[in-house]
Design a protein around this motif. Structure first.
Motif, mmCIF file in Angstrom:
data_model
loop_
_atom_site.group_PDB
_atom_site.id
_atom_site.type_symbol
_atom_site.label_atom_id
_atom_site.label_comp_id
_atom_site.label_asym_id
_atom_site.label_seq_id
_atom_site.Cartn_x
_atom_site.Cartn_y
_atom_site.Cartn_z
ATOM 1 N N SER A 171 1.050 4.119 15.790
ATOM 2 C CA SER A 171 1.878 4.882 15.794
ATOM 3 C C SER A 171 1.986 4.272 14.110
ATOM 4 C CB SER A 171 2.679 2.645 15.293
ATOM 5 O OG SER A 171 4.044 2.904 14.396
ATOM 6 N N ASN A 172 3.472 5.738 14.065
ATOM 7 C CA ASN A 172 3.713 6.236 12.937
ATOM 8 C C ASN A 172 5.369 6.326 11.962
ATOM 9 O OD1 ASN A 172 5.764 7.443 14.852
ATOM 10 N ND2 ASN A 172 4.928 9.968 14.135
ATOM 11 N N ASP A 173 5.540 4.583 12.251
ATOM 12 C CA ASP A 173 6.851 4.216 11.131
ATOM 13 C C ASP A 173 6.096 3.729 10.047
ATOM 14 O OD1 ASP A 173 8.076 3.609 13.948
ATOM 15 O OD2 ASP A 173 7.079 1.834 14.268
ATOM 16 N N ASN A 174 5.230 3.807 9.534
ATOM 17 C CA ASN A 174 5.121 3.863 8.261
ATOM 18 C C ASN A 174 4.627 4.872 7.589
ATOM 19 O OD1 ASN A 174 2.591 3.108 9.651
ATOM 20 N ND2 ASN A 174 1.602 1.718 7.497
ATOM 21 N N ALA A 175 4.420 6.146 8.062
ATOM 22 C CA ALA A 175 3.510 7.117 7.336
ATOM 23 C C ALA A 175 4.541 8.068 6.909
ATOM 24 C CB ALA A 175 3.346 7.714 9.105
ATOM 25 N N VAL A 176 4.140 9.003 5.293
ATOM 26 C CA VAL A 176 4.692 8.766 4.948
ATOM 27 C C VAL A 176 4.578 10.351 4.186
ATOM 28 C CG1 VAL A 176 5.978 9.266 2.506
ATOM 29 C CG2 VAL A 176 5.688 6.671 4.181
ATOM 30 N N ILE A 177 4.825 11.785 4.449
ATOM 31 C CA ILE A 177 4.814 12.858 4.114
ATOM 32 C C ILE A 177 5.165 13.029 2.551
ATOM 33 C CG2 ILE A 177 4.290 15.045 5.190
ATOM 34 C CD1 ILE A 177 3.378 12.570 6.894
ATOM 35 N N GLU A 178 4.276 13.736 2.157
ATOM 36 C CA GLU A 178 5.050 14.255 0.733
ATOM 37 C C GLU A 178 4.607 14.987 0.651
ATOM 38 O OE1 GLU A 178 4.304 11.153 -2.159
ATOM 39 O OE2 GLU A 178 6.226 10.386 -1.403
ATOM 40 N N ILE A 231 -0.482 12.973 3.427
ATOM 41 C CA ILE A 231 0.264 11.442 3.516
ATOM 42 C C ILE A 231 -0.789 10.136 3.547
ATOM 43 C CG2 ILE A 231 -1.912 12.278 5.579
ATOM 44 C CD1 ILE A 231 -0.093 11.618 8.039
ATOM 45 N N TYR A 232 0.722 9.025 3.747
ATOM 46 C CA TYR A 232 0.617 8.085 3.203
ATOM 47 C C TYR A 232 0.646 7.510 4.244
ATOM 48 C CZ TYR A 232 0.358 10.362 -1.299
ATOM 49 O OH TYR A 232 0.347 10.947 -2.530
ATOM 50 N N ASP A 278 -3.506 -0.578 -7.595
ATOM 51 C CA ASP A 278 -2.702 -1.302 -8.227
ATOM 52 C C ASP A 278 -2.679 -2.252 -9.590
ATOM 53 O OD1 ASP A 278 -0.674 -1.009 -10.315
ATOM 54 O OD2 ASP A 278 1.161 -0.407 -8.741
ATOM 55 N N PRO A 279 -3.676 -2.547 -10.373
ATOM 56 C CA PRO A 279 -3.545 -3.928 -11.203
ATOM 57 C C PRO A 279 -2.964 -4.243 -11.302
ATOM 58 C CG PRO A 279 -4.783 -1.481 -11.921
ATOM 59 C CD PRO A 279 -4.176 -1.334 -11.311
ATOM 60 N N ASP A 280 -1.569 -3.472 -11.457
ATOM 61 C CA ASP A 280 0.364 -4.590 -11.342
ATOM 62 C C ASP A 280 0.993 -4.857 -10.215
ATOM 63 O OD1 ASP A 280 -0.950 -3.680 -14.326
ATOM 64 O OD2 ASP A 280 0.346 -1.961 -14.247
ATOM 65 N N CYS A 281 0.424 -4.807 -9.075
ATOM 66 C CA CYS A 281 1.150 -5.002 -8.086
ATOM 67 C C CYS A 281 0.870 -6.655 -7.923
ATOM 68 C CB CYS A 281 0.378 -4.472 -6.844
ATOM 69 S SG CYS A 281 -1.264 -4.800 -6.299
ATOM 70 N N GLU A 282 1.567 -6.858 -7.282
ATOM 71 C CA GLU A 282 1.503 -8.439 -6.636
ATOM 72 C C GLU A 282 2.304 -8.523 -5.418
ATOM 73 O OE1 GLU A 282 6.543 -9.497 -8.436
ATOM 74 O OE2 GLU A 282 4.550 -9.198 -9.625
ATOM 75 N N ILE A 283 1.969 -9.511 -5.037
ATOM 76 C CA ILE A 283 2.941 -9.811 -3.330
ATOM 77 C C ILE A 283 4.203 -9.583 -3.434
ATOM 78 C CG2 ILE A 283 3.154 -11.513 -1.886
ATOM 79 C CD1 ILE A 283 0.682 -13.453 -2.870
ATOM 80 N N GLY A 284 4.739 -8.825 -2.424
ATOM 81 C CA GLY A 284 5.602 -8.193 -1.532
ATOM 82 C C GLY A 284 6.346 -6.726 -2.043
ATOM 83 N N ASP A 285 5.118 -6.132 -2.881
ATOM 84 C CA ASP A 285 4.809 -4.885 -3.225
ATOM 85 C C ASP A 285 4.681 -3.846 -1.695
ATOM 86 O OD1 ASP A 285 6.481 -5.293 -5.337
ATOM 87 O OD2 ASP A 285 4.276 -5.426 -6.095
ATOM 88 N N GLU A 286 5.184 -2.673 -2.183
ATOM 89 C CA GLU A 286 4.619 -1.778 -0.907
ATOM 90 C C GLU A 286 4.020 -1.041 -1.854
ATOM 91 O OE1 GLU A 286 7.997 -2.135 2.064
ATOM 92 O OE2 GLU A 286 8.608 -0.221 1.066
ATOM 93 N N LEU A 287 3.009 -0.841 -1.027
ATOM 94 C CA LEU A 287 1.997 0.678 -1.671
ATOM 95 C C LEU A 287 2.042 1.550 -0.518
ATOM 96 C CD1 LEU A 287 -1.268 -1.554 -2.959
ATOM 97 C CD2 LEU A 287 0.800 -0.543 -4.330
ATOM 98 N N LEU A 288 1.705 2.821 -1.798
ATOM 99 C CA LEU A 288 1.311 3.969 -0.676
ATOM 100 C C LEU A 288 -0.310 4.289 -0.926
ATOM 101 C CD1 LEU A 288 4.321 6.793 -1.460
ATOM 102 C CD2 LEU A 288 4.087 5.237 0.716
ATOM 103 N N ILE A 289 -0.806 4.117 0.168
ATOM 104 C CA ILE A 289 -2.548 4.481 0.509
ATOM 105 C C ILE A 289 -2.212 5.705 0.980
ATOM 106 C CG2 ILE A 289 -4.576 3.584 1.254
ATOM 107 C CD1 ILE A 289 -3.116 0.346 1.142
ATOM 108 N N GLU A 290 -3.339 6.486 0.043
ATOM 109 C CA GLU A 290 -3.710 8.028 1.418
ATOM 110 C C GLU A 290 -4.471 7.814 2.797
ATOM 111 O OE1 GLU A 290 -3.936 12.841 -0.629
ATOM 112 O OE2 GLU A 290 -4.175 10.928 -1.801
#
Length: 472
Positions: free
Chosen positions: A41-48, A58-59, A84-96
């Motif tokens: 699936s590419n629903d969560n793919a992000v291109i920059e 691509i993330y 990301d040391p500052d992240c917490e539950i519920g956040d969204e991350l872009l993983i390359e």
């Protein structure tokens, strides 16, 4: 890598004529296709893209959770903290994601998407470009022929000149220059199809606009064009300025302007004639190069007329295979019958009882009584008559009374004015005639004492003379 991508984008823009935004969209679709092939699936793919569009990343967009149920869109908190040391539950991350990690099948899927995208973009771009050019002239080169259809190289694409849109007097060879009219642009499963024509009357209009400045700037306008491609074209023109002769402007000094148009049409004959509101004058002009002596309106309602010509001009008026009169019919939108003087006089004119004034009377005074006569009419009556194509009493007298007086807007007052004017014209004519005449007892037609039969119904006639003394 960045330089290579920037160069590739520039190449697509320059060589393929594809807009840069569409190229970037194509790259995005390609990467998403490869991503989907690998991950399902590419629903969560992000291109920059970077600022100068020289590189792309691509993330995978994942949500931080405590307990992963869907690894494609979720990531454990502990793993996310490493990124990301500052992240917490519920956040969204872009993983390359490194595209080099895609397998061969994923890469192949991306390539297929890219190729299809390029084809679709080219098709849409060319369609947009040529759709706006429908009705214009374009120049191309003979590329090949198939089943009588000619394929023309137009630069970015090719057009097709179907056999039915080719002039019968034109022959083409490889690499010949072809000027044609863009008649239609449409999308087909096989690609873009650009239909060209050299037989459309509008093709002649565009050529005239190119060759004649007065037509281009609207000083002279084209009323109508009719063609039999390869043989003859008739063009009716009129001028918006009294000091500009529309026909002379089109023909040019010593015929230079019109000759250029004739050369473009490979020698096809072109008649330039003046448009006129009066149908009789227009019909006379439309039959050029023939010299028409008179035009008789047989039935105004049915737009039927007879053009009278001399014996020497009959074949010219009709034209080879009837082409001249046929084109004249189409140009003026009347049914024109061409007759010589002799043939016209021998016509069965019973139908002309409703339009007797349109006969070729030799009595000029008779016609003059009807040429004018609208001057004393109210403007409303004049407008009503002219709206029906009646411009003088001569034309009004050619109408049947029932049709004339039943015109929409005809009042009792208007009807009486018209009756008086027509009666006055006839009275003046009759008084000027020295010859005594009578009415046929059978049909009421006009007869004279020297006739042995009625010219209308054919009944035999005999006149009895009373001696003056017997009659006392």
């Amino acid at each position: 890598m960045s330089t290579e991508m920037a160069d590739a984008i520039r190449q697509l823009v320059q060589e393929k004529g594809i807009d840069e935004a569409l190229v970037l969209k194509m790259i995005e679709d390609t990467l998403k296709a490869a991503y989907k092939r690998k991950f399902g699936s590419n629903d969560n793919a992000v291109i920059e893209f970077n600022d100068d569009h020289s590189s792309v990343s691509i993330y995978s967009k994942k949500t931080i959770v405590d307990g992963v149920y869907n690894p494609l869109i979720e990531i454990e908190l502990e793993e996310a903290l490493e990124l990301d040391p500052d992240c917490e539950i519920g956040d969204e991350l872009l993983i390359e994601v490194d595209p080099r990690e895609f397998d061969r099948i994923s890469v192949q899927s991306g390539k297929q998407t890219a190729h299809q995208s390029i084809r679709d973009i080219q098709k849409d771009t060319l369609y947009s470009d040529f759709k706006d050019k429908v009705g214009e002239i374009i120049i191309g080169y003979y590329q090949r022929e198939r089943n009588g259809n000619i394929y023309v190289d137009l630069g970015k694409t090719e057009g097709i000149l179907p056999r039915k849109y080719q002039s019968p007097r034109e022959v083409y060879h490889l690499n010949d220059r072809i000027k044609a009219y863009i008649a239609e642009v449409k999308k087909t499963p096989a690609g873009l199809q650009i239909i060209l024509s050299r037989t459309d009357p509008e093709f002649v209009r565009r050529i005239l606009e190119l060759e004649i400045p007065e037509i281009y700037d609207k000083t002279v306008e084209i009323y109508k064009i009719v063609r039999e491609p390869g043989y003859r074209t008739k063009v009716a023109v009129f001028s918006h300025r009294e000091d500009v002769d529309p026909v002379g402007a089109c023909v040019g000094l010593k015929g230079v302007r019109i000759q250029a148009v004739i050369n473009e049409l490979e020698g096809e004959k072109i008649d330039i004639l003046k448009y006129d509101d009066d149908p009789r004058v227009f019909i006379k002009n439309a039959l050029s190069p023939a010299e028409v002596e008179d035009v008789v309106i047989l039935d105004a309602a049915k737009r039927s007329a007879c053009a009278v010509v001399s014996e020497s001009q009959f074949s010219v008026a009709v034209g080879k295979e009837g082409r001249n009169v046929r084109l004249a019919n189409r140009l003026v939108d009347w049914n024109i019958d061409v007759k010589t003087k002799k043939d016209f006089e021998e016509m069965d004119i019973s139908a002309e009882s409703r339009k007797a004034v349109d006969n070729l009377f030799s009595n000029d005074e008779y016609q003059e009584n009807y040429v004018t006569g609208f001057e004393s009419f109210p403007e409303e009556l004049v407008s009503l008559l002219e709206g029906a194509g009646i411009h003088n009493l001569h034309e009004a007298a050619g109408w049947h009374e029932d049709e004339l007086y039943a015109l929409e807007g005809m009042t009792d007052e208007f009807r009486q004015l018209l009756q008086n004017a027509l009666a006055s014209g006839k009275t003046e004519t009759e008084e000027s005639e020295e010859e005594e005449y009578y009415e046929c007892p059978e049909c009421g037609a006009r007869i004279t004492i020297d006739m042995t039969s009625c010219p209308k119904c054919g009944i035999g006639l005999s006149f009895e003379y009373e001696d003056e003394e017997d009659g006392e």
